[in-house]
Structure formats: C-alpha cells, structure tokens
Design a protein around this motif. Sequence first.
Motif, PDB file in Angstrom:
ATOM      1  N   ARG A 188      -3.487 -43.730   3.226  1.00 12.06           N
ATOM      2  CA  ARG A 188      -4.110 -44.053   4.508  1.00 12.06           C
ATOM      3  C   ARG A 188      -4.722 -42.820   5.150  1.00 12.06           C
ATOM      4  N   GLY A 207      -6.170 -49.397   7.448  1.00 14.26           N
ATOM      5  CA  GLY A 207      -4.854 -49.917   7.074  1.00 14.26           C
ATOM      6  C   GLY A 207      -4.932 -50.916   5.941  1.00 14.26           C
ATOM      7  N   ALA A 210      -6.073 -49.147   2.668  1.00 10.86           N
ATOM      8  CA  ALA A 210      -4.965 -48.362   2.102  1.00 10.86           C
ATOM      9  C   ALA A 210      -3.963 -49.279   1.413  1.00 10.86           C
TER      10      ALA A 210
END
Length: 261
Positions: A188, A207, A210
């Motif tokens: 991230r 988010g 990732a």
Amino acid sequence: MNRVATQVLPVSIAAPAIHTGRYKFEWHYWHVVADGQGIYYPVSTEFTVPSMSQRGRPRAFDRDTALQAAMRVFWERGYEQASLSELTAAMGINRPSLYAAFGDKAQLFQEAMALYQRTMNFTTPALARPAARAAIEAMLRDNVDAYCDPTTPRGCLVVSIAAACPDDDSEMKTMLSSKLRTVGESVRQRLKQGVEAGELPADTDIGALAAYFETVLQGLSIQARTGASRQRLHRVVDCAMRVWDSLSGEPQKRPARQRSA
C-alpha cells in the motif's frame, strides 16, 4: 629378633573410579611402608551420584544449522503436521536438547519464521525499486521464482501455514495474520508513492489496489504449492500487470515468455 621398621603414611589415595553410567564407585587405601616396601590396605569406599550438570549433558550441535532444518520441516509439513519426532530427526538433536535450546515447539516455530523472513524476503528489496510499476512487478516475479525454486519447498511458508491454521488456534492465526498484513501495508505504501509520483492517477483506490496485488501474491504461493509451473505463474503476473496498465493508461510492452501449462 629383628624389628621391622614400619611407617604408616597419613594420606589416603583413591583408585581409578569405576563408572556404571549413572553411578561412580571409588576405593580408598592407606599406604603402609614396611622395610622399604609399599603396601596398600583398603580402608574405605565412596559411592557418588553425578550431578545433573555432569550427566545427561546434551551433545553439542550447531544451533543455526538445526534451526534451518526445523524451518524446512515446518515449510514442508506445516505447523500442526510437523511432529517433534520429525523435527528432532531433521535437526539432529534429541528432545531435551530442543527444549533447552529453543523452548517448546511454538517457540521453535517463531524462530524458524523469523529466519525465513530474514533469508527468504524477496518483497522488501523488490519494492525498493525506484519505479512503482517495476517494484510491484518485481515483487510478484521474484516471489514466483522463489516459490518454484527446486531447492526449497514450494510456496511461501507464511501463506501455506496461515491457510492451514485451525480457527481455534487464535494465537497462531493472529501472529500469521499480522505478518501478512505487514506485507500488505508495504504494498500500500509503495502504491501511495506511485500515486504521488504521478505513475498512477490521483483518484486511484490505493487500498483496493494493494489488496488486489496482495491477493495475487498469496494466490501465486498457493498455486505453486499445488504444483503450478513457474511459466504458468509468470503468465498470471502478466495478467496482473495489465491491471496496472489499465489504470495508468500507459501499457508496457513486456518480453514474450515461454508458454507452458
């Protein structure tokens, strides 16, 4: 009648001790000299039990080598399936030595896990590459090569054991989940840097992206564990990187790879 000159020396000596494994016997004698000739008369015996520090002393062994062997057993067999008999046989030590050097099985596993992360960490150096796209791709491809290395067990030790960890072992599951979250957070942060550098759009859902690459990474481990070929897994990485290209709007030409099932 001639007197015999006799001298009794006021010392006691011990004959060589006899060891019977656990016990030791010693015989003590007076040394009596008569007309210049020495004669030994037994006067006492001693019976001793060696202390704990003198008996049952474990055989010396190389701790680092033993830990590497334990890591491989856990990697191949999993935590639950790895028995103490298998561990001690691979490590070349007995159970008392294992307990003395490493504590219990859980503590041994934690040390083996730490060793794995020190010696088999391909994610951190990959993510340190200057370009974000190259960093993410290197993370996936370098781990594929490691997962399929014929000299080591297949897949990732952490992912494999986490997938097989029983739900009732909350302590183990928490520890493994924490290690996996650390990897996810590293991904991230690298994507965030890519957005800041203009390599990805400013509105990228960091988010979610990732989590996507983290899921791909763990899936590659599971696929390798079940026998997928290195070439097949690199093809999966090809697809994963097209997701990046679709977001960045700048498709990258990748060198052709050998196609195999």
